[in-house]
Design a protein around this motif. Structure first.
Motif, short mmCIF file in Angstrom:
data_model
loop_
_atom_site.label_atom_id
_atom_site.label_comp_id
_atom_site.label_asym_id
_atom_site.label_seq_id
_atom_site.Cartn_x
_atom_site.Cartn_y
_atom_site.Cartn_z
N LEU A 39 0.82 -1.21 0.00
CA LEU A 39 0.00 0.00 0.00
C LEU A 39 0.85 1.26 0.00
CD1 LEU A 39 -2.55 -1.16 2.71
CD2 LEU A 39 -2.70 -1.44 0.25
N LEU A 40 1.99 1.19 0.65
CA LEU A 40 2.89 2.35 0.74
C LEU A 40 4.33 1.88 0.83
CD1 LEU A 40 3.37 5.44 1.20
CD2 LEU A 40 3.23 4.96 3.65
N SER A 41 5.19 2.45 0.02
CA SER A 41 6.62 2.14 0.07
C SER A 41 7.40 3.45 -0.03
CB SER A 41 7.02 1.21 -1.08
OG SER A 41 8.42 0.98 -1.08
N ASP A 42 8.02 3.84 1.07
CA ASP A 42 8.79 5.08 1.12
C ASP A 42 10.11 4.81 1.83
OD1 ASP A 42 9.67 7.66 1.05
OD2 ASP A 42 8.21 8.47 2.46
N VAL A 43 10.81 3.80 1.33
CA VAL A 43 12.08 3.39 1.94
C VAL A 43 13.22 4.14 1.27
CG1 VAL A 43 13.56 1.43 2.52
CG2 VAL A 43 11.09 1.11 2.35
N LEU A 370 -5.87 6.57 -1.30
CA LEU A 370 -6.97 6.96 -2.18
C LEU A 370 -7.99 5.83 -2.38
CD1 LEU A 370 -5.07 8.96 -4.94
CD2 LEU A 370 -6.17 9.80 -2.89
N ARG A 371 -7.52 4.59 -2.24
CA ARG A 371 -8.38 3.45 -2.50
C ARG A 371 -8.83 2.82 -1.18
NH1 ARG A 371 -6.14 -1.29 -6.34
NH2 ARG A 371 -7.68 -2.92 -5.94
N ALA A 372 -10.12 2.68 -1.02
CA ALA A 372 -10.66 2.16 0.25
C ALA A 372 -10.41 0.68 0.39
CB ALA A 372 -12.17 2.43 0.31
N ARG A 373 -9.94 0.27 1.57
CA ARG A 373 -9.71 -1.14 1.88
C ARG A 373 -10.11 -1.39 3.33
NH1 ARG A 373 -5.45 0.79 -0.97
NH2 ARG A 373 -4.76 -0.32 -2.82
N LYS A 374 -10.35 -2.65 3.65
CA LYS A 374 -10.66 -3.02 5.03
C LYS A 374 -9.34 -3.19 5.78
CE LYS A 374 -14.99 -5.33 3.86
NZ LYS A 374 -15.76 -6.60 3.88
N LEU A 375 -8.92 -2.14 6.47
CA LEU A 375 -7.62 -2.16 7.14
C LEU A 375 -7.76 -1.82 8.61
CD1 LEU A 375 -5.66 -0.09 4.46
CD2 LEU A 375 -5.63 -2.57 4.71
N GLN A 376 -6.77 -2.25 9.38
CA GLN A 376 -6.70 -1.84 10.79
C GLN A 376 -6.23 -0.39 10.88
OE1 GLN A 376 -7.41 -2.78 13.89
NE2 GLN A 376 -6.39 -0.95 14.66
N TRP A 377 -5.18 -0.09 10.11
CA TRP A 377 -4.60 1.26 10.16
C TRP A 377 -4.94 2.00 8.86
CZ3 TRP A 377 -1.38 -2.82 12.05
CH2 TRP A 377 -1.21 -2.81 13.44
N THR A 378 -5.79 2.99 8.98
CA THR A 378 -6.26 3.70 7.78
C THR A 378 -5.91 5.17 7.82
OG1 THR A 378 -8.40 4.09 8.83
CG2 THR A 378 -8.18 2.11 7.48
N GLN A 379 -5.22 5.63 8.86
CA GLN A 379 -4.89 7.04 8.98
C GLN A 379 -3.37 7.19 9.11
OE1 GLN A 379 -7.17 8.88 12.16
NE2 GLN A 379 -8.85 7.43 11.87
N PRO A 380 -2.87 8.40 8.91
CA PRO A 380 -1.41 8.64 9.06
C PRO A 380 -0.95 8.33 10.47
CG PRO A 380 -2.46 10.48 7.93
CD PRO A 380 -3.57 9.60 8.44
#
Length: 380
Positions: A39-43, A370-380
């Motif tokens: 979902l996010l890669s900022d390494v 931007l894309r909705a998913r069923k996640l535990q962590w959905t905020q910054p």
């Protein structure tokens, strides 16, 4: 003439069977929870396991399974759910005590888990490991073939769902977010440390593989294999670009299918491949890339000849000064072989908007959040 007619009939029947098989494969339903999705890669720099502290949320009482006395007077587990949770719980506790474990596992009560990544990190007790990165792990399971527990033992097959977030304490930002589906099995009445490890710590370690091994890519970048975006950044904040990046002269798309939890196979579509360039120096001559299904890699390459090796499939591309960019996708071809195809700019733009940059953060229409998913962590 008879032999020719018979051969043509057999050929037509084979072609029809092949089309039927391909149609059946294409019609396979997709899992609501992907087998693997970044979902996010900022390494921004290479990371080693010894730099990561893994906070896993488990209830202390879940380490003890519910039991009852059997007909023969022995104490046995009452149900698979309780037994599974106890094995996974003990596996994380054992990993936290194991001096050979590179990742620092820290079991934490579920009460510390918040919807916000930042709130969760800031609400944790002070770290005792001193490690720069903290990984938050949410794990659950979806039972598929629950076996019955009896005096001889229990055996079940589980589908595990893992969501992993990695937060950089120094830079104060999230650098990784992924979700993954994997399989776990459980047998016997007695705790098996090896099997239990595959239920938790081992799968977490595998889930974090995406942030490892970036050192070689950074060295390659210094030699001319620059990571970039596939889209030109939008002038409007928070909106994805709408045209291809003119500096990205090689974009690769992984369109390998993910076998779903409903199928017998359990493949996530990820793959390794190399980019070789004899005109570069040192380790940059041969670079290994890990590519998840549904992601793309955009590179700004110096002019020259580059050989791409996807397993045994090899393709050569020639990058010319001010020459046209090259867009390639790899997918499953005939008889499950790997197929590498060149794309038009229009198709490349379409696939870019339907995938995530695998090497650096890029805002695309499907990019998190931007894309909705069923996640535990959905905020910054």
């Amino acid at each position: 003439m008879f032999l020719l007619t018979t051969s043509l009939r057999r050929l037509a029947a084979s072609a029809a069977l092949l089309l039927l098989m391909q149609g059946a494969q294409a019609a396979r339903p997709q899992s609501e929870f992907p087998l693997r999705e970044v979902l996010l890669s900022d390494v921004a720099q290479p990371i080693e396991r010894k730099e990561i502290e893994v906070v896993v949320f488990i209830a202390p009482d879940s380490c003890t399974p519910k039991t009852h006395e059997s007909t023969w007077g022995t104490i046995v587990s009452s149900d698979n759910t309780s037994l599974f949770k106890s094995w996974a719980c003990r596996a994380y506790v054992d990993a936290a005590k194991d001096p050979k474990e590179e990742l620092a596992f820290v079991p934490m009560p579920p009460a510390f888990k918040q919807p916000s990544i930042l709130d969760t990190v800031q609400g944790l007790p002070a770290s005792t490991t001193g490690r720069r990165y903290v990984a938050l792990v949410d794990w659950k399971y979806a039972d598929t073939t629950l076996g019955k527990c009896n005096s001889y033992g229990c055996r079940s097959s589980f589908i595990m769902l893992i969501e992993a977030v990695v937060y950089d304490r120094v830079a104060s930002k999230t650098i990784w977010h992924s979700i993954e589906t994997t399989r776990a099995t459980m047998k016997d009445l007695h705790y098996d440390a090896k099997e239990a490890r595959s239920m938790g710590p081992l799968n977490v370690s595998i889930a974090l593989n995406g942030i490892m091994g970036h050192k070689a890519q950074h060295e390659a970048e210094e030699q001319g294999l620059h990571r970039t975006t596939a889209l030109e950044p939008s002038s409007a904040p928070g909106q994805a670009g709408t045209v291809l990046n003119r500096k990205a002269n090689l974009i690769l798309f992984n369109r390998m299918p993910q076998e779903t939890v409903d199928s017998e196979k359990f493949e996530d579509g990820s793959t390794f491949y190399t980019i070789e360039a004899s005109h570069l120096q040192g380790s940059a001559k041969k670079n290994l890339y890990y590519h998840d299904s549904g992601t793309h890699v955009a590179l700004e390459l110096a002019p020259g000849t580059y050989e791409l090796a996807f397993y045994k499939k090899r393709t050569t591309v020639n990058i010319k000064e001010n020459g046209p960019p090259i867009y390639l996708s790899f997918d499953t071809g005939f008889m499950s072989s790997l197929s590498v195809n060149e794309l038009s700019p229009q198709k490349a733009l379409e696939l870019t908007q339907d995938s995530l940059n695998g090497l650096l953060p890029e805002l695309t229409p499907v990019a998190y959040p931007l894309r909705a998913r069923k996640l535990q962590w959905t905020q910054p």
